[in-house]
Design a protein around this motif. Structure first.
Motif, mmCIF file in Angstrom:
data_model
loop_
_atom_site.group_PDB
_atom_site.id
_atom_site.type_symbol
_atom_site.label_atom_id
_atom_site.label_comp_id
_atom_site.label_asym_id
_atom_site.label_seq_id
_atom_site.Cartn_x
_atom_site.Cartn_y
_atom_site.Cartn_z
ATOM 1 N N GLY A 9 3.516 3.637 -4.794
ATOM 2 C CA GLY A 9 2.092 3.847 -4.541
ATOM 3 C C GLY A 9 1.688 5.302 -4.506
ATOM 4 N N GLU A 12 -1.276 6.268 -6.877
ATOM 5 C CA GLU A 12 -2.606 5.833 -6.434
ATOM 6 C C GLU A 12 -3.106 6.687 -5.266
ATOM 7 N N ILE A 13 -2.196 6.953 -4.328
ATOM 8 C CA ILE A 13 -2.605 7.721 -3.148
ATOM 9 C C ILE A 13 -2.929 9.156 -3.541
ATOM 10 N N LYS A 15 -4.281 10.081 -6.316
ATOM 11 C CA LYS A 15 -5.649 10.030 -6.848
ATOM 12 C C LYS A 15 -6.655 9.944 -5.711
ATOM 13 N N LEU A 16 -6.326 9.113 -4.727
ATOM 14 C CA LEU A 16 -7.231 8.919 -3.597
ATOM 15 C C LEU A 16 -7.448 10.228 -2.840
ATOM 16 N N ARG A 19 -9.439 12.671 -4.801
ATOM 17 C CA ARG A 19 -10.841 12.263 -4.756
ATOM 18 C C ARG A 19 -11.487 12.758 -3.462
ATOM 19 N N GLN A 20 -10.734 12.635 -2.355
ATOM 20 C CA GLN A 20 -11.248 13.050 -1.052
ATOM 21 C C GLN A 20 -11.514 14.551 -0.992
ATOM 22 N N ASP A 116 -6.762 9.006 12.004
ATOM 23 C CA ASP A 116 -7.944 8.153 11.919
ATOM 24 C C ASP A 116 -7.612 6.715 11.564
ATOM 25 N N ARG A 118 -6.316 5.528 8.786
ATOM 26 C CA ARG A 118 -6.408 5.148 7.377
ATOM 27 C C ARG A 118 -5.027 4.945 6.772
ATOM 28 N N VAL A 122 -3.195 1.792 4.524
ATOM 29 C CA VAL A 122 -2.531 2.004 3.240
ATOM 30 C C VAL A 122 -1.075 1.556 3.317
ATOM 31 N N ASN B 86 -10.965 2.209 9.972
ATOM 32 C CA ASN B 86 -11.473 3.532 9.616
ATOM 33 C C ASN B 86 -11.310 3.713 8.130
ATOM 34 N N TRP B 88 -12.383 5.916 4.338
ATOM 35 C CA TRP B 88 -12.630 7.263 3.812
ATOM 36 C C TRP B 88 -14.131 7.464 3.687
ATOM 37 N N ASN B 90 -16.225 9.308 2.232
ATOM 38 C CA ASN B 90 -16.988 9.541 1.001
ATOM 39 C C ASN B 90 -16.656 8.571 -0.136
ATOM 40 N N PHE B 100 -7.529 -0.958 -2.513
ATOM 41 C CA PHE B 100 -6.569 -1.783 -1.794
ATOM 42 C C PHE B 100 -5.994 -2.857 -2.704
ATOM 43 N N LEU B 103 -3.608 -1.232 -5.134
ATOM 44 C CA LEU B 103 -2.334 -0.847 -4.528
ATOM 45 C C LEU B 103 -1.445 -2.064 -4.292
#
Lengths: 537, 301
Positions: A9, A12-13, A15-16, A19-20, A116, A118, A122, B86, B88, B90, B100, B103
């Motif tokens: 993964g 994908e992460i 990219k995530l 993006r952030q 947080d 997140r 994941v 929680n 992201w 943005n 999700f 993944l």
């Protein structure tokens, strides 16, 4: 678990996370690349003949400058390549900026998401235990590689005398390698600390220690400098000897710390750190039960850390004043030249420059104090306080008073640090009074920035971050205005340029009063706006 | 066939023992309710199941694989919804759902759209603008639009309105009818009562009760409301009678299931006019277990 599963993964992460962070990354990269190239292209016009280069070599070859910027080159190197002049003035602070970028980037991408909750979601997907930290490291590496490449290629195409492709790439590579090292440290601290704040704070502490160790080492003992990664950064002899070993060493170190970080990440529980959190009090102290007490408590650690940092910074510059004094005593001619021509000593001139920079740094914790209120609002914690009988003026007032107090404390600590260390090493000690004066005279400028922070918080809360840009602007003006020959009005936009440089310049009470009034007006407008606007949470 | 098997699971954080010898078994096609007071260890257990906390002793197996070392393999077939979602700030809700699903490796677009409609979610809004309930909907849509065999739901409905709660229950029922398994941790007892085949109650890191609701009811008390011709005497001297209250003409009290026979025999001597019996609700069970141990064994309160 097979090794490949640990990293599942990651793509994908990555990219995530990209993006952030894309805007932050873009702004950092553009800023660093543009400033580097702009400054570099200004150098050939500044140093056109041998005489000016010799003068540069003479100014730079003193302990104060070496402590601030790292060891210089041999005189013939300065004469042979413009790149060396540029490097001596720009490399170390550019590297520090790259380190800061890397620390913030990795801190955000690892511990902050974990804190947080997140990361938990994941990791409940088929994503490997190391995927998050791997993704962060991939981004760190990519960002620093892009930076190194663009700066390297950019410098090489500017056509500056003495800068060829190899040396330009080396200049870029050493910046990128420094970023990798400090980003790597952050990844390790993200495993050790329990909060993202703790992880970034520890990383900044390492950065500051690395800088101080290098400063002391460069002046007194080179072996000491070689302990510090920043000591390697300034030892490439780029544009002269072009040594690649500091880059290779930094790479090697970053790989080692990455392995440590990955290992720690693979064996620890999500959400926990290796430095355990301590238990707390059962009851709130009477101070904590007041709004300002809460404000103080929330920021206590931050304020104390900055206070220690500024004291240490002041003290380390103070400790080189002795060497500076000896240095100028040796060159009688130059000393006479300086004192007779200008009417003040080199030491005083140095202190004036130092105080401007220290005041800018000291403004950072004061602005953080104000913007904390915005952070609390973003996290929906202020609405809870406002559900009690608490007026907005009282709340904001608490933050404002604390910020003012922080500005005063920071300037006092800087002055005390500088003075006490100088007193220990100088024959002809500084006067305590004049050291305090030259520090405290910057307070009105700091208050204007605090006022600006209150103003944005009250009137344009969404853009409260612009205060940071204003501070960065102040740094750029102090650091680069001489080099880039900014027009007067550009310099005047920075409020720090309006402060009389005591003791070199005379005290100007009129200016001080006007600046203070501007600060009050900004803050008052901010208070009015804050009372009228919606509170988001 | 057991899908999830927790054996003698112990988890310590330093000196603090969060879980102490926990045993759980969830079978295929079964909805398992996991209940207990705040801080009892529900979320810690779930995090061990997800392989993000490492068991100190014992362990958990999902689909026969180890929850810690085979986490990635297992997670391809499970879906998780945390109670505190929680996201992201943005990214939009729709983007998070796709992330999700991607993944996890499945891709069921029609199911995704159907669920977004059912939950009445606007997937084009940024996550920072979502309320708690809406963030939870994002996680629920992401979970149920994936083709999982085991759903691990940690207080998934704490922010939903009753209407959405209904939609959620339908989703769980659908999953069950397809032979999927669900581990549902919840505080909403009516929800657990409605959905769950079996229930485990955890308190202070230990499973103190487990079984089907019927089995649990056997272990506990029946509520009785009795009206008699003569006033009942010496009822409080009998074993296993609790919470006696006078109501109108009768008495209401609770009886331990194993003493029911003796109590009815005693009461019938006074000439029964009216007898109402009600099984204990899950809430009764729950409250009994939530009270501290000495209070429970103390009998009449």
């Amino acid at each position: 678990m097979t090794p490949t599963h640990l990293f599942k993964g990651t793509g994908e992460i990555t990219k995530l996370l990209l993006r952030q962070q894309r805007f932050k990354i873009l702004i950092w990269l553009l800023g660093l690349i543009i400033i580097t190239l702009a400054v570099a292209s200004a150098y050939p016009d500044m140093y056109t003949d041998e005489k000016s280069k010799q003068a540069f070599a003479l100014t730079m070859d003193n302990p104060a400058m070496i402590a601030m910027l790292g060891p210089g080159y041999e005189e013939q190197d300065y004469l042979g390549s413009i790149g060396t002049l540029f490097t001596h003035e720009m490399l170390l602070f550019s590297a520090i900026a790259v380190a800061i970028m890397s620390i913030l980037l990795v801190g955000r991408s690892t511990r902050a998401d974990e804190e947080d909750g997140r990361t938990e979601m994941v990791r409940a997907l088929p994503a490997g235990r190391l995927s998050y930290v791997s993704a962060a490291m991939i981004i760190l590496t990519a960002v620093n590689a892009v930076l190194a490449l663009f700066i390297g290629l950019g410098l090489s195409v500017l056509g500056i005398e003495g800068i060829n492709l190899e040396s330009a790439i080396l200049y870029g590579a050493v910046l990128g390698a420094t970023g990798l090292v400090f980003g790597g440290f952050t990844a390790v601290f993200a495993q050790l600390a329990e909060t993202s704040r703790g992880a970034t704070m520890l990383s900044f502490a390492v950065l500051i220690v690395a800088y101080l160790v290098r400063a002391v080492g460069d002046v007194s003992n080179e072996a000491l400098s070689l302990i510090s990664p920043l000591g390697w950064t300034v030892r490439t002899d780029v544009f002269a000897g072009n040594d690649w070993w500091p880059v290779i060493l930094s790479f090697a170190l970053s790989i080692v710390i990455n392995i440590i970080g990955f290992y720690l990440n693979s064996i620890r529980d999500l959400g926990s750190g290796f430095i355990p959190a301590r238990g707390g009090r059962r009851q709130a102290s009477s101070l904590l039960q007041t709004p300002i007490g809460l404000t103080l408590r929330l920021q206590r650690t931050n304020i104390i850390s900055w206070g220690i940092g500024l004291f240490a910074l002041g003290a380390s510059f103070g400790s080189i004043l002795g060497d500076l004094e000896t240095y100028f005593a040796d060159i009688e001619f130059m000393q006479a030249f300086l004192t007779e021509e200008e009417g003040y000593t080199m030491t005083e001139q140095f202190i004036v420059l130092l105080m401007a920079i220290m005041a800018l740094i000291g403004t950072v914790p004061a602005v953080m104090t104000i913007l904390k209120l915005k952070g609390e609002e973003n996290k929906n914690r202020t609405e809870y306080l406002y559900s009690r009988s608490l007026s907005r003026n009282r709340m904001l007032g608490g933050y404002f008073l604390l910020a003012i107090a922080v500005s005063i404390i920071m300037q006092l600590l800087t002055a005390v640090g500088l003075w006490s260390a100088a007193a220990a090493v100088m024959d002809d000690a500084l006067s305590l009074g004049s050291t305090f004066k030259s520090a405290l005279v910057y307070l009105p400028a700091m208050w204007i920035v605090i006022g600006l922070a209150v103003f944005t918080l009250g009137i344009i809360p969404k853009a409260a971050g612009i205060v940071w840009f204003y501070l960065i602007y102040g740094f750029v003006v102090i650091y680069l205005s001489g080099l880039l020959e900014f027009p007067e009005w550009v310099n005047n936009l920075s409020v720090y340029e309006h402060i009389p440089q005591v003791p070199v310049e005379d005290m100007d009470f009129m200016k001080i009063i006007v600046l203070t009034i501007i600060a009050v007006v900004l803050a008052a407008a901010g208070f009015l706006g804050y009372n009228r606007r919606d509170i988001k949470g | 066939m057991s899908v999830l098997e927790v054996r003698n699971l112990t988890k310590r954080f330093g000196k603090f023992t969060a879980l102490n010898g926990v045993n759980i078994e969830v079978n295929e096609g079964e909805v398992y309710g996991f209940i207990g007071p705040n801080g009892a260890g529900k979320s810690t257990t779930i995090r061990v199941l997800l392989g993000i906390l490492k068991a100190t002793e014992g362990g958990a197996k999902i689909f026969g694989k180890d929850a810690w070392s085979d986490a990635v393999e297992i997670h391809k077939r499970i879906a998780y919804v945390p109670g505190d979602v929680n996201l992201w700030p943005n990214l939009t809700g729709g983007e998070v759902i796709d992330l999700f699903v991607k993944l996890r490796g499945g891709n069921n677009k029609s199911r995704r759209e159907e669920l977004i409609n059912k939950f009445n979610l606007d997937p084009t809004k940024k996550c920072r603008t979502y309320s708690k309930g809406n963030r939870q909907k994002v996680a629920l849509v992401a979970a149920f639009s994936s083709d999982a065999d085991l759903y691990i739901l940690d207080e998934p409905t704490s922010g939903l309105d009753p209407l959405m709660e209904q939609v959620f229950q339908e989703c769980v029922m659908d999953a069950k009818s397809e032979g999927k398994s669900v581990l549902l941790s919840s505080h909403i007892l009516s929800e657990v009562e409605k959905l769950c085949d079996r229930v485990g109650i955890i308190r202070q890191g230990e499973i103190i009760e487990t079984g089907t609701l019927n089995e649990l009811r056997h272990l506990t008390r029946t509520n009785l409301l009795v009206e008699t011709k003569q006033p009942i005497t010496s009822l409080n001297e009998l074993k296993g009678v609790h919470d006696i209250e006078e109501k109108d003409q009768g008495l209401s009290f609770q009886v331990d299931t194993e003493e029911l026979d003796a109590v009815i025999k005693h009461v019938s001597k006074f000439g029964i006019v009216k007898l109402e019996s009600a099984p204990p609700t899950l809430e009764d069970l729950f409250m009994r277990h939530y009270e501290s141990k000495d209070e429970v064994s103390g009998g009449v309160s």
